[in-house]
Structures are given as structure tokens and as C-alpha cells.
Design a protein around this motif. Structure first.
Motif, PDB file in Angstrom:
ATOM      1  N   MET A 274     -23.990 -63.097 -10.790  1.00  0.00           N
ATOM      2  CA  MET A 274     -25.155 -62.332 -10.355  1.00  0.00           C
ATOM      3  C   MET A 274     -25.248 -62.262  -8.827  1.00  0.00           C
ATOM      4  O   MET A 274     -25.459 -61.178  -8.279  1.00  0.00           O
ATOM      5  N   PRO A 275     -25.087 -63.376  -8.108  1.00  0.00           N
ATOM      6  CA  PRO A 275     -25.120 -63.264  -6.635  1.00  0.00           C
ATOM      7  C   PRO A 275     -23.989 -62.399  -6.075  1.00  0.00           C
ATOM      8  O   PRO A 275     -24.199 -61.638  -5.138  1.00  0.00           O
ATOM      9  N   SER A 276     -22.795 -62.511  -6.647  1.00  0.00           N
ATOM     10  CA  SER A 276     -21.698 -61.693  -6.126  1.00  0.00           C
ATOM     11  C   SER A 276     -21.944 -60.216  -6.407  1.00  0.00           C
ATOM     12  O   SER A 276     -21.628 -59.367  -5.572  1.00  0.00           O
ATOM     13  N   HIS A 277     -22.536 -59.909  -7.560  1.00  0.00           N
ATOM     14  CA  HIS A 277     -22.879 -58.517  -7.870  1.00  0.00           C
ATOM     15  C   HIS A 277     -23.896 -58.000  -6.856  1.00  0.00           C
ATOM     16  O   HIS A 277     -23.777 -56.877  -6.353  1.00  0.00           O
ATOM     17  N   TYR A 278     -24.875 -58.820  -6.533  1.00  0.00           N
ATOM     18  CA  TYR A 278     -25.881 -58.416  -5.555  1.00  0.00           C
ATOM     19  C   TYR A 278     -25.250 -58.190  -4.188  1.00  0.00           C
ATOM     20  O   TYR A 278     -25.580 -57.241  -3.494  1.00  0.00           O
ATOM     21  N   LEU A 279     -24.323 -59.063  -3.797  1.00  0.00           N
ATOM     22  CA  LEU A 279     -23.670 -58.905  -2.491  1.00  0.00           C
ATOM     23  C   LEU A 279     -22.843 -57.629  -2.428  1.00  0.00           C
ATOM     24  O   LEU A 279     -22.839 -56.926  -1.414  1.00  0.00           O
ATOM     25  N   PHE A 280     -22.127 -57.294  -3.504  1.00  0.00           N
ATOM     26  CA  PHE A 280     -21.357 -56.047  -3.523  1.00  0.00           C
ATOM     27  C   PHE A 280     -22.286 -54.842  -3.472  1.00  0.00           C
ATOM     28  O   PHE A 280     -21.998 -53.851  -2.794  1.00  0.00           O
ATOM     29  N   GLN A 281     -23.407 -54.931  -4.167  1.00  0.00           N
ATOM     30  CA  GLN A 281     -24.373 -53.839  -4.149  1.00  0.00           C
ATOM     31  C   GLN A 281     -24.960 -53.680  -2.748  1.00  0.00           C
ATOM     32  O   GLN A 281     -25.099 -52.560  -2.242  1.00  0.00           O
ATOM     33  N   LEU A 282     -25.278 -54.790  -2.114  1.00  0.00           N
ATOM     34  CA  LEU A 282     -25.813 -54.765  -0.758  1.00  0.00           C
ATOM     35  C   LEU A 282     -24.799 -54.197   0.226  1.00  0.00           C
ATOM     36  O   LEU A 282     -25.134 -53.394   1.098  1.00  0.00           O
ATOM     37  N   GLN A 283     -23.541 -54.576   0.056  1.00  0.00           N
ATOM     38  CA  GLN A 283     -22.480 -54.055   0.923  1.00  0.00           C
ATOM     39  C   GLN A 283     -22.365 -52.534   0.785  1.00  0.00           C
ATOM     40  O   GLN A 283     -22.233 -51.818   1.777  1.00  0.00           O
TER      41      GLN A 283
ATOM     42  N   TYR B  71     -32.736 -46.228   1.408  1.00  0.00           N
ATOM     43  CA  TYR B  71     -31.712 -47.273   1.557  1.00  0.00           C
ATOM     44  C   TYR B  71     -32.355 -48.592   1.984  1.00  0.00           C
ATOM     45  O   TYR B  71     -32.029 -49.653   1.451  1.00  0.00           O
ATOM     46  N   ASP B  72     -33.277 -48.513   2.937  1.00  0.00           N
ATOM     47  CA  ASP B  72     -33.958 -49.743   3.392  1.00  0.00           C
ATOM     48  C   ASP B  72     -34.727 -50.407   2.252  1.00  0.00           C
ATOM     49  O   ASP B  72     -34.693 -51.628   2.098  1.00  0.00           O
ATOM     50  N   GLU B  73     -35.395 -49.609   1.447  1.00  0.00           N
ATOM     51  CA  GLU B  73     -36.140 -50.162   0.314  1.00  0.00           C
ATOM     52  C   GLU B  73     -35.214 -50.794  -0.713  1.00  0.00           C
ATOM     53  O   GLU B  73     -35.504 -51.862  -1.251  1.00  0.00           O
ATOM     54  N   ASN B  74     -34.082 -50.141  -0.982  1.00  0.00           N
ATOM     55  CA  ASN B  74     -33.128 -50.694  -1.941  1.00  0.00           C
ATOM     56  C   ASN B  74     -32.489 -51.985  -1.415  1.00  0.00           C
ATOM     57  O   ASN B  74     -32.192 -52.890  -2.185  1.00  0.00           O
ATOM     58  N   ILE B  75     -32.305 -52.079  -0.125  1.00  0.00           N
ATOM     59  CA  ILE B  75     -31.732 -53.288   0.475  1.00  0.00           C
ATOM     60  C   ILE B  75     -32.722 -54.437   0.369  1.00  0.00           C
ATOM     61  O   ILE B  75     -32.354 -55.570   0.061  1.00  0.00           O
ATOM     62  N   GLU B  76     -33.995 -54.158   0.602  1.00  0.00           N
ATOM     63  CA  GLU B  76     -35.016 -55.207   0.585  1.00  0.00           C
ATOM     64  C   GLU B  76     -35.332 -55.708  -0.818  1.00  0.00           C
ATOM     65  O   GLU B  76     -35.671 -56.867  -0.988  1.00  0.00           O
ATOM     66  N   THR B  77     -35.232 -54.833  -1.807  1.00  0.00           N
ATOM     67  CA  THR B  77     -35.556 -55.244  -3.182  1.00  0.00           C
ATOM     68  C   THR B  77     -34.296 -55.203  -4.021  1.00  0.00           C
ATOM     69  O   THR B  77     -33.813 -54.129  -4.380  1.00  0.00           O
TER      70      THR B  77
END
Length: 88
Positions: A44-53, A80-86
Motif C-alpha cells: 500500500m505505501p509503495s502504491h501510494y508513492l508511485f501514484q504520488l510520483q 493535482y494539488d488536491e490529489n497530492i494532498e489526499t
């Protein structure tokens, strides 16, 4: 006497099967907990990091090569800013 032995042997086999089934089920439960732990702690954390990247890269490309003067581009940057924050 033969019938009594057969009955004892049958009882022993049934007991061995029930005990074996219980032990195998315990191993599957333990394996399920371990896999769930791996999923929660690592995937889950790695998925979030790839999504954030991906979001950061898209935002950067839009800022470098996109039209920032338009209202649509500003809305996209805000999205994009909203998606990055949440995280999703």
C-alpha cells in the motif's frame, strides 16, 4: 475382537484426519495474516508513492510545457494539488 480393532482403527483415522485438518487450517490462518501484513506494510505505501510520483510528474510537465494562463490549466493544477494532498 476383530470388530473392536476395526472400530478403534476407524476412530484413530478419524481423529488423525480431524487433527490434521485443524493444523492445516491454523497454518492457512497464519499465512493469511502474514500476507495481509505484507500488503498493508509494503504494497500500500509503495502504491501510494508511485501514484504520488505520477501526479508530481504530470504537474511538472504541465507547468513546464502547458499553458498556465488559462483558467482550465489553473483548475487542473489545483486538482493535482488536491490529489497530492489526499491519498486515494
Amino acid at each position: 475382537m476383530s470388530r473392536r480393532r476395526l472400530l478403534l482403527l476407524t476412530a484413530f483415522v478419524v481423529t488423525a484426519l480431524v487433527l490434521s485438518n485443524y493444523l492445516v487450517q491454523r497454518q492457512y490462518d497464519r499465512l493469511d495474516k502474514q500476507i495481509n501484513s505484507i500488503y498493508q506494510d509494503r504494497l500500500m505505501p509503495s502504491h501510494y508513492l508511485f501514484q504520488l510520483q505520477t501526479l508530481l510528474l504530470n504537474k511538472k510537465l504541465m507547468q513546464e510545457h502547458g499553458e498556465l494562463k488559462g483558467e482550465i490549466s489553473q483548475r487542473e493544477l489545483t486538482r493535482y494539488d488536491e490529489n497530492i494532498e489526499t491519498p486515494s
